[in-house]
Scaffold this motif. Structure first.
Motif, short mmCIF file in Angstrom:
data_model
loop_
_atom_site.label_atom_id
_atom_site.label_comp_id
_atom_site.label_asym_id
_atom_site.label_seq_id
_atom_site.Cartn_x
_atom_site.Cartn_y
_atom_site.Cartn_z
N ASP A 185 9.88 5.29 -4.02
CA ASP A 185 9.22 4.03 -3.63
C ASP A 185 10.20 2.87 -3.67
OD1 ASP A 185 6.78 5.16 -3.07
OD2 ASP A 185 5.89 4.68 -5.00
N GLN A 186 11.06 2.86 -4.67
CA GLN A 186 12.06 1.80 -4.79
C GLN A 186 13.02 1.84 -3.61
OE1 GLN A 186 14.51 2.01 -8.37
NE2 GLN A 186 16.13 0.89 -7.34
N LEU A 187 13.46 3.03 -3.25
CA LEU A 187 14.37 3.18 -2.11
C LEU A 187 13.71 2.76 -0.81
CD1 LEU A 187 15.92 6.62 -3.09
CD2 LEU A 187 17.13 4.43 -3.06
N CYS A 188 12.43 3.06 -0.67
CA CYS A 188 11.70 2.70 0.55
C CYS A 188 11.50 1.20 0.67
CB CYS A 188 10.34 3.40 0.58
SG CYS A 188 10.44 5.17 0.92
N MET A 189 11.38 0.51 -0.45
CA MET A 189 11.22 -0.93 -0.43
C MET A 189 12.45 -1.62 0.17
SD MET A 189 9.37 -1.58 -4.13
CE MET A 189 9.70 -3.35 -4.08
N GLU A 190 13.59 -0.96 0.07
CA GLU A 190 14.83 -1.52 0.58
C GLU A 190 15.10 -1.11 2.03
OE1 GLU A 190 17.70 0.06 -2.10
OE2 GLU A 190 16.76 -0.80 -3.88
N ALA A 191 14.24 -0.27 2.59
CA ALA A 191 14.47 0.28 3.93
C ALA A 191 13.78 -0.55 5.01
CB ALA A 191 13.96 1.73 3.99
N ALA A 192 14.41 -0.65 6.17
CA ALA A 192 13.81 -1.32 7.33
C ALA A 192 12.88 -0.33 8.04
CB ALA A 192 14.91 -1.79 8.27
N PRO A 194 12.77 1.06 11.09
CA PRO A 194 13.32 2.25 11.75
C PRO A 194 13.70 3.35 10.75
CG PRO A 194 14.26 0.26 12.69
CD PRO A 194 13.52 -0.16 11.46
N GLN A 195 14.25 2.95 9.61
CA GLN A 195 14.62 3.94 8.61
C GLN A 195 13.37 4.58 7.99
OE1 GLN A 195 16.82 2.55 5.17
NE2 GLN A 195 17.45 4.63 4.59
N LEU A 196 12.32 3.79 7.77
CA LEU A 196 11.08 4.34 7.21
C LEU A 196 10.49 5.40 8.14
CD1 LEU A 196 9.34 1.13 5.80
CD2 LEU A 196 10.29 3.03 4.48
N ALA A 197 10.58 5.16 9.44
CA ALA A 197 10.07 6.14 10.40
C ALA A 197 10.87 7.43 10.31
CB ALA A 197 10.14 5.57 11.82
N GLN A 198 12.18 7.32 10.13
CA GLN A 198 13.03 8.50 9.98
C GLN A 198 12.73 9.23 8.68
OE1 GLN A 198 14.85 10.04 12.04
NE2 GLN A 198 15.82 11.51 10.67
N LEU A 199 12.49 8.47 7.62
CA LEU A 199 12.15 9.08 6.33
C LEU A 199 10.84 9.86 6.42
CD1 LEU A 199 13.06 6.18 3.84
CD2 LEU A 199 14.40 8.23 4.37
N GLN A 200 9.88 9.33 7.18
CA GLN A 200 8.62 10.04 7.37
C GLN A 200 8.85 11.37 8.08
OE1 GLN A 200 5.02 8.80 6.66
NE2 GLN A 200 5.05 11.04 6.69
N LYS A 201 9.72 11.37 9.08
CA LYS A 201 10.03 12.61 9.80
C LYS A 201 10.66 13.64 8.86
CE LYS A 201 10.74 10.66 14.45
NZ LYS A 201 11.74 10.46 15.53
N ILE A 202 11.58 13.18 8.02
CA ILE A 202 12.22 14.08 7.06
C ILE A 202 11.19 14.64 6.09
CG2 ILE A 202 13.84 14.17 5.11
CD1 ILE A 202 15.54 12.07 6.64
N PHE A 203 10.34 13.78 5.57
CA PHE A 203 9.28 14.17 4.64
C PHE A 203 8.38 15.23 5.28
CE2 PHE A 203 5.22 13.81 2.52
CZ PHE A 203 5.54 13.59 1.18
N ASN A 204 7.99 14.99 6.53
CA ASN A 204 7.11 15.92 7.24
C ASN A 204 7.78 17.28 7.43
OD1 ASN A 204 5.36 13.77 7.40
ND2 ASN A 204 5.54 13.49 9.61
N THR A 205 9.05 17.26 7.81
CA THR A 205 9.77 18.51 8.04
C THR A 205 9.93 19.29 6.74
OG1 THR A 205 10.97 17.58 9.92
CG2 THR A 205 11.93 19.53 8.88
N ALA A 206 10.29 18.60 5.66
CA ALA A 206 10.44 19.27 4.37
C ALA A 206 9.11 19.88 3.91
CB ALA A 206 10.97 18.29 3.33
N THR A 207 8.02 19.21 4.20
CA THR A 207 6.71 19.75 3.85
C THR A 207 6.42 21.02 4.64
OG1 THR A 207 5.88 17.53 3.30
CG2 THR A 207 4.23 19.24 3.73
#
Length: 221
Positions: A185-192, A194-207
């Motif tokens: 959550d701390q890392l996401c607070m620092e993200a813009a 576009p990066q949050l959208a990429q993080l969601q994709k990574i999270f979805n793929t890992a799941t």
């Protein structure tokens, strides 16, 4: 709502992961022993790569505090968790020599190398996005199964997998998962955005990779 909770809510495969047929059979004790033992063996291979991922987290850290957090994760895995896993496998008739000689399944290779690739090509946030489905998902599963089966009974009497459930439902593991969630959550607070959208994709793929890992246990391949 915390960033992690938003990611989980927007992940189309989260329920397939935490309520997979493998998990359901763990809960009622009906999972074939061969499937559980195959899973345990591949989970050892997974842990080896997981240690490498935490080493990568140390490299990707930006502050001394983050380095210490990563070091704590590495130490816990090398000094405690891997030995506990080897001991637990021994209780199921799987020797350490068998573990070190086994071939990784396709599901294990795909999942762990994906995590490492996310960390290599991205930063700490990307690495955490790939790791969190495993770290926090197991905590959620442990908690769910513990609540479902409070009397520790199964359709076969005492659940042979109860110790596995208890491990991930334990206060110690729950604390580890909550700490990882807070860091993400701390890392996401620092993200813009576009990066949050990429993080969601990574999270979805890992799941999705977690779903495939459970299925690997059922299919024995």
């Amino acid at each position: 709502m915390a960033f992690f909770d938003q990611f989980k809510e927007q992940c189309p495969d989260w329920e397939c992961y935490v309520d997979h047929e493998f998990v359901r059979q763990l809960a009622d004790g009906s999972l074939p022993e061969a499937s559980f033992k195959h899973y345990l063996q591949q989970d050892y291979a997974f842990l080896i790569q997981f240690i490498r991922a935490w080493a990568l987290a140390l490299y990707k850290s930006r502050t001394l505090g983050e380095m210490r957090e990563a070091q704590a994760g590495i130490n816990a895995l090398l000094d405690l968790e891997i030995d506990l896993h080897i001991k637990y496998c021994r209780e199921w008739g799987i020797s350490e020599s068998e573990l070190t000689a086994l071939d990784e399944s396709a599901a294990c290779v795909a999942y762990t190398r994906y995590v490492l690739d996310c960390g290599m090509s991205g930063g700490l946030a990307e690495l955490y996005a790939a790791l969190l489905p495993c770290i926090y998902g197991y905590a959620e599963i442990g908690q769910r199964l513990s609540q479902q089966d409070a009397d520790k009974k199964s359709i076969h009497g005492i659940n042979p997998y109860q110790s596995w459930i208890d491990m991930y439902a334990s206060s110690e593991y729950q604390a580890v998962a909550e700490a990882a969630k807070a860091k993400f959550d701390q890392l996401c607070m620092e993200a813009a955005e576009p990066q949050l959208a990429q993080l969601q994709k990574i999270f979805n793929t890992a799941t999705r990779m977690e779903v495939a890992f459970w299925q690997m246990g059922l299919d024995l391949s």
